[in-house]
Design a protein around this motif. Structure first.
Motif, PDB file in Angstrom:
ATOM      1  N   ASP A   8     -70.384 -88.761 106.052  1.00  0.00           N
ATOM      2  CA  ASP A   8     -70.533 -87.360 105.637  1.00  0.00           C
ATOM      3  C   ASP A   8     -70.611 -86.382 106.818  1.00  0.00           C
ATOM      4  OD1 ASP A   8     -70.793 -87.416 102.519  1.00  0.00           O
ATOM      5  OD2 ASP A   8     -71.891 -89.152 103.277  1.00  0.00           O
ATOM      6  N   HIS A  10     -68.229 -84.013 107.225  1.00  0.00           N
ATOM      7  CA  HIS A  10     -67.914 -82.737 106.562  1.00  0.00           C
ATOM      8  C   HIS A  10     -67.463 -81.633 107.520  1.00  0.00           C
ATOM      9  CE1 HIS A  10     -68.677 -83.786 102.437  1.00  0.00           C
ATOM     10  NE2 HIS A  10     -69.771 -84.423 102.797  1.00  0.00           N
ATOM     11  N   ASP A  36     -66.037 -88.841 103.885  1.00  0.00           N
ATOM     12  CA  ASP A  36     -66.271 -87.405 103.863  1.00  0.00           C
ATOM     13  C   ASP A  36     -66.288 -86.869 105.307  1.00  0.00           C
ATOM     14  OD1 ASP A  36     -66.100 -87.258 101.174  1.00  0.00           O
ATOM     15  OD2 ASP A  36     -68.166 -86.643 100.803  1.00  0.00           O
ATOM     16  N   HIS A 149     -72.826 -90.464 100.875  1.00  0.00           N
ATOM     17  CA  HIS A 149     -72.523 -89.669  99.683  1.00  0.00           C
ATOM     18  C   HIS A 149     -73.670 -88.748  99.233  1.00  0.00           C
ATOM     19  CE1 HIS A 149     -70.047 -88.505  96.357  1.00  0.00           C
ATOM     20  NE2 HIS A 149     -70.629 -89.243  95.435  1.00  0.00           N
ATOM     21  N   HIS A 151     -76.237 -87.823 101.206  1.00  0.00           N
ATOM     22  CA  HIS A 151     -76.711 -87.099 102.395  1.00  0.00           C
ATOM     23  C   HIS A 151     -78.215 -87.264 102.616  1.00  0.00           C
ATOM     24  CE1 HIS A 151     -73.038 -84.118 102.439  1.00  0.00           C
ATOM     25  NE2 HIS A 151     -72.718 -85.282 101.893  1.00  0.00           N
TER      26      HIS A 151
HETATM   27 ZN    ZN Z   1     -70.525 -85.866 101.415  1.00  0.00          ZN
END
Ligand code: ZN
Length: 242
Positions: A8, A10, A36, A149, A151
């Motif tokens: 993640d 991002h 991600d 997923h 976080h």
């Molecule tokens: Zn995420």
């Protein structure tokens, strides 16, 4: 082996660069990305490029496959949909292709790696409860499962006679008869109230699992989000980590 497992990102290259500096110091045998890499943040291309170089195992998250055009965004929040539209416009063709080639789940030695639940990775289940963890322990055989997923970092142990319990958000010594489900937290958008990048180190020889936190230049990441026309809330939540 020593694994560094991250998730993640991002599109937050400020956070990713700081973690890769840590990785250069820690010298793990393998870096695993649980996906991600893009979505929300202002530097998707830079993050994909760094992950292509640094990570030997690359799992796709829901934002990655959406940005690659492989799934729709009906299940995404309005803010996430805006970010995916922005990312799809910005992402270079070779990086879009890279996102489309990420694995959904990977097994390596005693480990299984996935973005969400490794049992049904493309359903993008958020694993928050002991019941969900129990279902996963019932369906996989590996000693270690690593996910992202949500976080929110967590180390969950399933042991003979112990049942399933959250052991720690930060560190545990590995017990011989136990198995572990580890949420490594988020590099680029933590949601556990701690505004610092989160990742995990598994040291199989020492028998330890550690969640590590690395502060980064939040202001710079926020400025880029604001200047790129992405939703303001995406800048704000980097500081609150909620
Ligand atoms: Zn995420």
């Amino acid at each position: 082996m020593r694994f560094l497992i991250l998730s993640d990102i991002h599109g937050n290259v400020e956070a990713l660069e700081r973690v890769l500096e840590e990785a250069a110091r820690l010298r793990p045998d393998m870096i695993v990305s649980l996906g991600d890499v893009v979505g929300y943040g202002a530097n998707p291309n830079e993050c994909v490029s760094l992950i292509q170089e640094a990570a030997q195992i690359r799992i796709g998250g829901n934002h990655d496959v959406a940005a690659a055009g492989l799934i729709g965004t009906d299940a995404f929040s309005a803010t996430a949909q805006r970010a995916i539209r922005w990312t799809s416009r910005e992402i270079h063709p070779q990086h879009r292709d890279a996102l489309g080639e990420y694995d959904t789940v990977r097994r390596y030695g005693d480990c299984v790696f996935a973005h969400a639940s490794p049992v049904s990775p493309m359903e993008w289940e958020y694993v928050y409860t002991i019941n969900q963890a129990n279902t996963i322990f019932g369906k996989i055989r590996e000693k270690y499962a690593f996910i992202g997923h949500t976080h929110v970092p967590a180390i969950i142990e399933h042991g003979e006679g112990l049942g399933t319990r959250v052991v720690s958000g930060t560190f545990t010594a590995v017990a011989p008869g136990s198995r572990y489900l580890v949420n490594v937290g988020s590099i680029g958008q933590p949601r556990d109230g701690i505004a610092a990048a989160s990742f995990a180190i598994l040291d199989e020889q020492k028998g330890t699992i550690a969640i590590r936190r690395v502060p980064y230049d939040i202001r710079s990441a926020q400025d880029k989000i604001r200047n790129s026309g992405l939703p303001e809330s995406l800048a704000e939540r980097l500081a609150t980590a909620r």
